[in-house]
Design a protein around this motif. Structure first.
Motif: not given
Lengths: 527, 331
Positions: A280, A292, A364, A452, A277, A282-286, A416-417
């Motif tokens: 974004r 980012n 991540v 991504g 990704d 900022e990553l959603l899952y990190s 998803t990241s």
């Protein structure tokens, strides 16, 4: 003549005990033929099965080269007008003649509501029947590869569809309509369906009045879906079927060692890759907050260089894969041969991460399907471990494909990241991949599968040019340039092309095509 | 009796409604059907339109309400995957499952009772010990493994029997109206043997152990001693008196297990590629074919309910004491 026929009949009767049975081809696949309606589902196996019954204006040879089929020749009249000359003397299985009107009808049907093959005839504004055997295709903008996906845009008989109320495509959403074309077929191809029992078996026999010269010696083709891997392999080993695919990697040796069967393997056209990704802030899952890390090329390169493709090839794929530097496979038009993978180098990866400001690494989440591609989850586990070696703490989330795709694709909001995906361009041309996976996401549908959100305006501009460039050499140069830019940007991490694995009885000769379609016309059974 | 059946039918309807409700709750977690219905090139807009048409965007209670309403009209919807009415699919797949279930239930009953009686009468013979040990394996091995082993031994190694069931060719299936049967041809029987053994293995060992235990118990009772004292033959004592008195629990178990056989046929059908409703269900799960999944679950619930009802009615027939008891309590 009568005497000859009688003698022949006698000979056939005498031989009937063994010969008639021997020329029945029984084959098994893991899934079903979803429908006989050639416009209802754009799925490799279903379209591949239908390709023995129906035909397109063009077909593809053993090496996927374009060959004339229902059209004998074609020419570009002006930049936006293609002219196709149709084959004369072709009849459908019901005896109706094939004419330009059927092509116009098949086009209309293919773009109608519920059709899943619209993209194969996209960008066309009008289809004109000039005379019975000439059709013009007028396009919005110049399109040099208009026929690239037409070997699976199948031509249907207008009269037959009208007679049986099947002018519309089989549409699940319409609960009242039972479409005749879903369970019956009437093509121009070398075989015609005689028995259709969805989920149990589908039987076809050769079409005596086919326009082409049959290369097969079959009298009957029986297809059975066998969902369970172990049973499919056992059915092949026990001689209950003559051909079965796919063969799981761990069973290839068994099929080879068994008397009377062999395994055929070869690289598939699908490329498996990892996406990151980059869209974004900022990553959603990190664990990284406020920024980012994947927007930094150094981090993307570090991920790339931390992955040991040789180990994945040897251990996870048991040698049955081809590591890839490109997002397309050899065999796809525009495959960049000169591109090389960045070398596996965990030291360099650690240094790159430190340089980018993550000396301690970060965490991540990796999204992964577990039932879509060959050993997909195992690949992700290997990647997780390898990234762990350079300090990246990967949280693996492996799910069944129905949930997985709903999550990471557009309809799930690209939730998803970091993800694993595979892609085969339906047109066997690089443009399809550039447009769907590499182009910046926009409202016109470009970059829909660019999960991504990679974006490079120069690549976008090139992609638009590639679509309309009619000079093949100039076009090839632009494709090569686009692939080089993506590689330099590390926009994706390509992994490999997985292998096709077919199990075949020793007395069956056939040709395995890289798009995993099984062409019965190339099958001979020896005694 | 009539009141009893009516009451049970009302309960049955409730059970099926609850099953359907739970099923629909679960469907929220099985994933998105759309991806299985379109190719990779289909645009997001087209996907969304299809989702809207199918009503997948509605809250689950509205979807559930629609489902119940359609069922009351006798319409189970259409398969997302095959675009065919679900009732047509069930009609295609059900004969295969029922034949497999009946054959394996008969196998289980015949061999189970015979072996149970034998091991009860000849408790200490070597053969009894062997049967008891083998039966332990039957109870403890998973169906899947039994199936794979049978295929490997009898199909791949020995080439005695085919590895997969009911391929539907002219030489194994016979059509009787809408029912297709594999029981009227040699090839059909060859193809049903392995799956029937696999499916019936557990039930067979269960029945054998049950019969054995009951026989041992009955043989110790006074009326058997009196029967012997009256000078009846062993044969009359064992089969005319002892075995008959073990039949009530055996009927209960066999009846209840018949529902289980149909429900658990899923695994056997999968291993032997048997084209029954279990395979249909698994395929539906893989492709998130909600109408098919819902119809299958309701169907299985119905089978259990019907079987239970049949067993209850059989009680009335077999055991006169129950009849009296029920009618006096009037419950």
């Amino acid at each position: 003549m009568k005497l000859k026929a009688a003698l022949l009949a006698g000979a056939v009767l005498l031989a009937a005990g063994t010969a008639a049975q021997a020329e029945t081809l029984r084959f098994a696949f893991q899934g079903q033929v979803s429908s006989l309606d050639p416009h209802s589902l754009n799925e490799t196996f279903t379209l591949g099965y239908q390709g023995n019954i129906y035909e397109g204006l063009i077909s593809r040879g053993p090496n996927l080269e374009i060959e004339p089929a229902l059209a004998t020749s074609w020419e570009l009249m002006e930049p936006t007008r293609w002219r196709f000359h149709l084959r004369e003397g072709v009849t459908f299985h019901n005896g109706n003649p094939f004419t330009a009107d059927d092509v116009v009808f098949s086009y209309e049907r293919a773009i109608s509501e519920g059709s899943d093959v619209r993209t194969k005839v996209g960008g066309i504004t009008e289809v004109v029947a000039v005379d019975d055997y000439t059709v013009d295709f007028i396009t919005e903008s110049p399109n040099p590869i208009i026929m690239a996906e037409w070997e699976t845009w199948y031509i249907m008989d207008r009269e037959w569809c009208e007679e049986h109320g099947a002018t519309g495509v089989t549409n699940v959403a319409d609960p009242d309509a039972e479409n005749y074309a879903n369970l019956h077929a009437n093509g121009t191809g070398p075989f015609m369906v005689t028995v259709r029992e969805p989920g149990v078996r589908t039987v076809a026999v050769p079409f005596a009045d086919w326009w082409g010269e049959p290369q097969h010696n079959l009298t009957e083709v029986v297809f059975t879906p066998i969902a369970e891997d172990a049973t499919r392999v056992a059915a092949l080993l026990a001689g209950d079927v003559d051909m079965a695919y796919p063969i799981p990697l761990q069973d290839i040796e068994r099929v080879e060692d068994n008397d009377g069967t062999r395994a055929l393997t070869g690289p598939e056209l699908r490329t498996i890759f990892l996406g990151l990704d980059q869209a974004r802030d900022e990553l959603l899952y990190s664990s990284v907050e406020g920024t980012n890390p994947f927007q930094d090329r150094r981090v993307r390169l570090a991920f790339y260089q931390a992955i040991d493709m040789n180990a994945i090839q040897q251990v996870v794929m048991r040698g049955q894969s081809t590591p890839s530097a490109a997002m397309v496979a050899p065999g796809i038009n525009g495959f960049p041969e000169e591109l090389e993978r960045y070398p596996y180098d965990p030291e360099a990866a650690r240094a790159l991460l430190a340089e980018a400001g993550y000396p301690e690494g970060f965490s991540v989440r990796l999204n992964c399907p577990n039932d879509r591609y060959v050993n997909d989850e195992d690949i992700c586990i290997a990647v997780t471990n390898m990234l762990g070696q350079v300090g990246i703490d990967v949280e693996l989330m492996a799910e069944t494909k129905s949930i997985y795709f709903g999550r990471i694709l557009a309809q799930g909001g690209y939730d998803t990241s970091f993800y694993l995906l595979g892609w085969t361009p339906g047109s066997f041309d690089s443009y399809n991949v550039l447009y769907n996976l590499v182009h910046t996401r926009n409202e016109d549908g470009a970059g829909t599968f660019n999960n991504g959100g990679y974006s490079n305006p120069e690549v976008d501009a090139l992609t638009a040019q590639i679509l309309s460039e009619t000079d093949q050499d100039a076009r090839a140069a632009m494709i090569a340039e686009a692939w080089q830019m993506l590689h330099d940007d590390v926009g994706y991490i390509p992994l490999h092309q997985q292998a096709l694995a077919w199990g075949v009885s020793d007395n069956v000769e056939l040709i395995q095509r890289a798009d995993n379609e099984f062409v019965w016309n190339w099958v001979t059974i020896n005694q | 009796m009539a009141a009893f059946i009516v009451r049970r039918l009302i309960q049955a309807t409730l059970v099926m409604l609850v099953v359907a409700l739970i099923a629909f709750l679960l469907f929220n977690y099985v994933g998105d059907p759309i991806n299985n219905m379109v190719g990779q090139d289909t645009t997001a807009v087209e996907r969304e339109a299809l989702r809207e048409q199918l009503g997948l965007n509605d809250p689950f209670y509205i979807q559930f309400g629609r489902f119940v309403e359609h069922i009351l009209e006798g319409n189970f919807g259409r398969s997302y995957r095959q675009s065919r009415p679900v009732e047509d699919m069930i009609a295609d797949y059900l004969p295969a499952t029922l034949e497999l279930a009946v054959v394996s239930a008969i196998l289980a009953l015949v061999f189970g009772v015979a072996m149970g009686v034998y091991t009860a009468l000849r408790r200490y013979s070597a053969f009894s010990q062997v049967l008891m040990t083998v039966s332990l394996i039957g109870v403890s091995l998973p169906t899947f493994l039994i199936g794979i082993i049978l295929i490997q031994v009898f199909a791949v190694e020995l080439h005695w029997l085919p590895p997969q069931g009911r391929v539907g060719g002219e030489d194994d299936l016979v059509r009787l109206g809408w029912w297709t049967t594999g029981l009227l041809s040699l090839e059909g029987w060859r193809r049903i043997i392995l799956p029937a053994i696999t499916l019936g293995m557990f039930q067979m060992t269960l029945i054998m152990r049950l019969v054995r235990a009951e026989m041992l118990e009955v043989l110790r009772t006074d009326f058997i001693k009196f029967a012997r004292a009256r000078g009846l033959t062993d044969r009359a004592v064992h089969f005319g008196h002892a075995l008959r008195n073990t039949m009530v629990p055996v009927i209960t178990i066999t009846g209840l297990q018949f529902g289980t056989i149909i429900a658990f046929a899923i695994i056997t059908e999968r291993v032997f590629n048997w084209p029954g409703v279990g395979q249909m269900f698994l395929d539906a799960v893989i492709h998130v074919d909600i109408p098919v999944m819902a119809a299958y679950l309701v169907l299985i619930a119905m089978v259990f309910v019907v079987v239970n009802l049949a067993v209850d009615i059989l009680y009335f027939v077999v055991d006169p004491r129950l009849r009296v008891e029920r009618s006096t309590t009037g419950h």
